[in-house]
Design an enzyme around this catalytic site. Structure first.
Site, PDB file in Angstrom:
ATOM      1  N   LYS A  49      45.732  27.515  16.118  1.00 22.71           N
ATOM      2  CA  LYS A  49      44.440  26.928  15.768  1.00 22.71           C
ATOM      3  C   LYS A  49      43.429  27.978  15.286  1.00 22.71           C
ATOM      4  O   LYS A  49      42.455  27.640  14.654  1.00 22.71           O
ATOM      5  CB  LYS A  49      43.899  26.101  16.932  1.00 22.71           C
ATOM      6  CG  LYS A  49      43.372  26.866  18.115  1.00 22.71           C
ATOM      7  CD  LYS A  49      42.737  25.871  19.084  1.00 22.71           C
ATOM      8  CE  LYS A  49      41.896  26.606  20.105  1.00 22.71           C
ATOM      9  NZ  LYS A  49      41.311  25.709  21.094  1.00 22.71           N
ATOM     10  N   ARG A  50      43.688  29.222  15.585  1.00 23.98           N
ATOM     11  CA  ARG A  50      42.751  30.241  15.124  1.00 23.98           C
ATOM     12  C   ARG A  50      43.138  30.856  13.777  1.00 23.98           C
ATOM     13  O   ARG A  50      42.329  31.516  13.133  1.00 23.98           O
ATOM     14  CB  ARG A  50      42.627  31.363  16.153  1.00 23.98           C
ATOM     15  CG  ARG A  50      41.825  30.905  17.297  1.00 23.98           C
ATOM     16  CD  ARG A  50      41.535  31.916  18.334  1.00 23.98           C
ATOM     17  NE  ARG A  50      41.068  31.174  19.490  1.00 23.98           N
ATOM     18  CZ  ARG A  50      39.858  30.681  19.595  1.00 23.98           C
ATOM     19  NH1 ARG A  50      38.962  30.898  18.659  1.00 23.98           N
ATOM     20  NH2 ARG A  50      39.497  29.975  20.654  1.00 23.98           N
TER      21      ARG A  50
END
Ligand code: GLU
Length: 508
Positions: free
Chosen positions: A264-265
């Protein structure tokens, strides 16, 4: 369960925003359901209250709706198999755990977390891994090792316990996955997973199987990360004596470089969203970018995700698929086994394609919103005209402003390099003549303006570039944009002349 209506489900846990990989899982479920005239169900798996995140469920629903993959049954869209949030079903699971105890497939375990921690450390110090299963369960504190009276006493006294699955000691399990084919797992490596927790809530495994059964799910299509749970799930179906659905585990989505799972990053680090919609983390205040807010169309996202792990097969080179075409072409047999590299370039390519296909009236509405924020207002037909001229090079609605702001306001600056090249000593005289020509031009259509200007150029014997370059510079402020006569005709006679005068003034 191969006969009867196909029913699939997307079963996210509301622990945060829906990752793009989750959207793909939902999409494949949707496509499979629609292809087979079946139902696509949304089930919210919120039994883990500690990981519950406010707003995550709404985000999931909004994402599916934005992607045009609506569910047929779900939390606010009840069918016959509700409720669709596990937290609202929590009273129903205990009965099933009890059934497994009664049939000898599960047992109470009273070991405290300190005791388990002790066993783990003890094993570790000997270079071993502690697994709670057949090889030591007789020595641990549970209803297999304790006497009936001891068990009753403990339960009466309110001692906390969990319910564990009793996995078989030595059995070769034959598992089937629609994408991966046959697999075998030796049951002796499985641990006796907790099915029911001491807080009175089921674990994922129990709730998931009970719900899939009660909701008459025929095909479980989910991410590869659940493959290790398949053996337990198949054993649970067997223990309940329920028909097992078919399983399909979708390949991972990998980082663009191909190494490791797309996290997600990654997105914001590498400059592309990994979420369908923007998400603001309430706790940390962090914002994660979303495809919708970045100006992507849902068609782009569906098309891009569909091809991320699936292809039509049969040597097809087709890349652009509408949702209806995807429904038609989709099959689990053509989902790949290996992970798929996320390709942000390709996403932009799809977006450019869907921009060309987009409805211009709708584009005009969206462009109008952007212009409104700048206190600018134009007629719908004007906006559509501009869109028509710029679309070929545009990918996002915001591009119409970014590439074509000169359609909405006179240039404030002139590109220095271009001005140096285009604006010569003789230019002011040429522009004066040109203004006269244009003033005398009544019909300001593209073809007529072009005709008038060109015949004047030819009759005067001036070099073409000597006119056209300063002309473009005056209207646009730089050497870019579509046909300059189109621009002149679109912005109109008055504005064209005013911009020429402006340039005369400023480029002296
Ligand atoms: N709740 C699980 C998840 O968050 C569902 C897994 C499954 O589809 O069985 O992914």
């Amino acid at each position: 369960m191969t006969t009867g209506k196909v029913r699939v489900r997307f079963a996210p846990s509301p622990t945060g925003p829906l990752h793009i990989g989750g959207v793909r899982t939902a999409l494949y479920n949707y496509l499979f359901a629609k292809k087979h005239g079946g139902d696509f169900i949304l089930r919210i798996e919120d039994t883990d209250q500690a990981r519950f995140v406010e707003g995550a469920e709404d985000y999931i629903v909004e994402s599916l709706n934005w992607c045009n993959i609506p569910f047929d049954e779900g939390p606010e869209k009840p069918g016959d198999a509700g409720p669709y949030r596990q937290s609202e079903r929590k009273n129903l699971y205990r009965e099933y755990a009890d059934k497994l105890i009664a049939s000898g497939n599960a047992y109470y375990a009273f070991d405290t977390s300190d005791e388990l921690e002790h066993h783990r450390n003890d094993h570790e110090s000997k270079g071993k891994t502690f697994i709670y299963n057949w090889h030591n369960r007789q020595k641990l504190k549970n209803s297999l090792s304790l006497s009936k009276t001891e068990i009753d006493q403990k339960i009466k006294a309110g001692e906390p316990y969990v319910i564990r699955f009793k996995s078989p000691e030595a059995e070769t399990l034959h598992l089937k996955d629609e994408i991966r084919g046959e697999m075998t797992v030796e049951s002796q490596v499985l641990d006796d997973k907790v099915l029911f927790k001491s807080d009175g809530m089921p674990t994922y495994h129990l709730a998931n199987i009970v719900d899939d059964h009660l909701m008459k799910i025929t095909h479980v299509i989910r991410g590869e990360e659940w493959l290790p749970s398949l053996a337990l799930h198949v054993l649970l179906y067997r223990a309940f004596d329920w028909e097992t659905p078919k399983f399909a585990h979708l390949p991972l989505i990998l980082k663009p470089q191909g190494k490791g799972k797309l996290s997600k990053r990654d997105g914001d680090k590498m400059g592309f969203p990994v979420f369908p919609l923007e998400w603001k983390d309430q706790k940390t205040g962090e914002t994660f970018s979303g495809y919708r807010e970045e100006g992507y169309f849902p068609e782009t996202i569906a098309n891009m995700l569909a091809l991320l792990g699936w292809n039509e097969g049969g040597g097809s080179e087709k890349e652009n698929y509408s949702l209806a075409e995807l429904v038609e072409a989709f099959s689990l047999e053509h989902v790949s086994k290996g992970g798929s590299k996320f390709d942000p370039e390709k996403t932009r390519w799809f977006q450019h394609h869907y921009m060309q296909e987009a409805n211009e009236e709708k584009l005009a509405e969206d462009l109008d919103q952007i212009l409104k924020q700048k206190d600018l207002s134009f007629s719908k037909s004007y906006l559509q005209k501009v869109i028509g001229l710029l679309k070929e090079r545009a990918s996002f609605v915001s591009d119409f402003w970014e590439m074509g702001s000169y359609f909405f306001k006179a240039p404030e600056n002139y590109d220095e390099k271009a001005a140096k090249k285009a604006w010569k000593a003789e230019t002011p005289g040429i522009i004066d003549d040109m203004i006269r020509i244009l003033e005398g031009t009544e019909d300001f259509s593209t073809s007529n303006v072009q005709e008038k200007v060109k015949s004047w150029i030819t009759s005067e014997g001036i070099g073409f570039g000597k006119v056209m370059q300063p002309f473009r510079l005056s209207l646009v402020g730089a050497m870019q944009g579509p046909d300059v006569f189109e621009i002149a005709s679109t912005i109109g006679k008055e504005e064209t002349i005013s911009r020429l005068k402006n340039a005369q003034e400023r480029l002296k």
